[in-house]
Write an enzyme that holds these catalytic residues in place. Sequence first.
Site, PDB file in Angstrom:
ATOM      1  N   HIS A 271       0.833  -1.199   0.000  1.00  0.00           N
ATOM      2  CA  HIS A 271       0.000   0.000   0.000  1.00  0.00           C
ATOM      3  C   HIS A 271       0.871   1.254   0.000  1.00  0.00           C
ATOM      4  O   HIS A 271       0.440   2.313  -0.460  1.00  0.00           O
ATOM      5  CB  HIS A 271      -0.908   0.023   1.234  1.00  0.00           C
ATOM      6  N   ASP A 341      -4.090  -5.990  -8.317  1.00  0.00           N
ATOM      7  CA  ASP A 341      -4.361  -5.305  -7.065  1.00  0.00           C
ATOM      8  C   ASP A 341      -4.623  -3.841  -7.421  1.00  0.00           C
ATOM      9  O   ASP A 341      -4.378  -3.395  -8.551  1.00  0.00           O
ATOM     10  CB  ASP A 341      -3.179  -5.451  -6.116  1.00  0.00           C
TER      11      ASP A 341
END
Length: 550
Positions: A271, A341
């Site tokens: 992230h 993702d």
Amino acid sequence: MPQSYVSPTHGSVGTMAAMRFPALLAALALALTACTPGAGSDADARAGDAASSETAGTVGPGADQPDRIGRVADFRELAADLVAQLDDAALAGAVVVGSYDGTDPELGAAMVRDHQLAGAIVMAYNLPEAPTPEDVRAVTRTLADSGADRGWRVFLGVDQEGGPVSRLSTAALDLPPLMAHGAADDAALTTSVTQAQGADLRALGFTADFAPVADVTIGAGDPAINVRSAGADPELVARTVEGAVAGYTDAGLASSAKHFPGHGALAADSHETLPVSDSSIADMADRDLVPFAAAVEADVPMIMMGHIGLPGAETTPATLNPEAYSELRDRLDYDGVVVTDALNMGAVTTRAAGAETVEAIRAGADLALLPPDAGASVTALQEALDSGELPRERLVEAAERVVAMQLWQEDASGLAVTVDDAAHRVSSFAEESLTVLAGECSFPEPVEEIALSGADAEDVAVFTAAAESAGLQIDPDAGLSVGIDGGSSDVLIATDGPWRAAGTGADTVLVTYDDYAAGFAAVARYLRGEAEAGGSLPVDVAGARPPGCD
């Protein structure tokens, strides 16, 4: 594992392909003759309006559903016919899943409609605080209607793993992360609970869940996955993932094993930055790839490619790396949808608007998830198609896989299990996954009241309600002290994994893996002497002395 996001623009990308494909839809109707009305039907809407987080009807775990529900590959031919009729704008949109800012679903519907997107992902920021099931259904109905002119359903996805990744909050069935399933180590039980979760999500209007996590964790040193993984043993994770995929499929929901080739051994969080693996995908075969192979064997509709740098491509995320896609296709013989993702994560470095999506699709992705600007992504795909930078056959192949999955999901939802005992399934699961880190499998001196402490007031409130409903009273003067996630107490409850709880000095240490009500109720029954802890530690914990309650 999408979290943050940049607001997409909503300008028009091209002419809306307002096609209804009458002949092909007739063919689809024939293909679905065994189906009851799907989630987009009036019957489903009425059922959804009347449902809580438990849906009507019942069937046992795995009850022959794989024999009744077909495979995504069965719909590829029909999907190819549908995709062949798309213009370039619609073809480009068919491989993008966007997100929108705020709680007005009309913004999301406009995004999907204007750019002819595959669909949208619903995030926590698209819902009010403490949402109700009807709040969620209002969003998914609006988004679903944005694709009324196409011959297949709008893709409506959610990141609802359970535990720390639960975007729907109070609107959905409250479940722990996959490590609790690893502790129970019962694939049939995982299938049963995942059926309940899948049925709940389908009743809320979703077509897909970005779960289960197929990563094998290294434990405390793994900041991104951690308790989201079923454990540290590849075979345990594989059994759990296979059971979860079966449950989602039984419930008529598309699932997604993630994050290929394996994020659980990496000490950085994608992230925020690009984690780099020291191992090649070939080197991962006996560990990280084992659960993904099990997911493929279970006919998982989607596999999510992770943002992971690999030897020789340390600065390129696997999501943009053609070799990673080739390894997944060739090594595991996988022909389903490969979804990236979230493309707005820190691991994907800044590029021109939409360029990350072109790179991902060209590398081998079929579905680009949550690019920073969905409209720019569609424009960039069209331009790459026009220039020859992106081969048409690659884009067509990707769109066919995505459309086939949506056709399959509509078929599967008509044949899916329904669940009227979700609370019972979750309650039983909570006992089977409750893990004793220190102490005994049965509480040696059962009590009727406890003194409770915890740093998180909400956890204390949830535990108090769950305990009292189980007949355990909370009294600050009680002889037995119980602490949630810290403090000095006779009994310690660890809700965020077992690592910090080891060696605390408490006589009894119980791991629930999450602060969910059913888990707390299982603790209460354990302390009252009405239940045994059935879980076994699915990871290594230094200093732990578990009794092995399986």
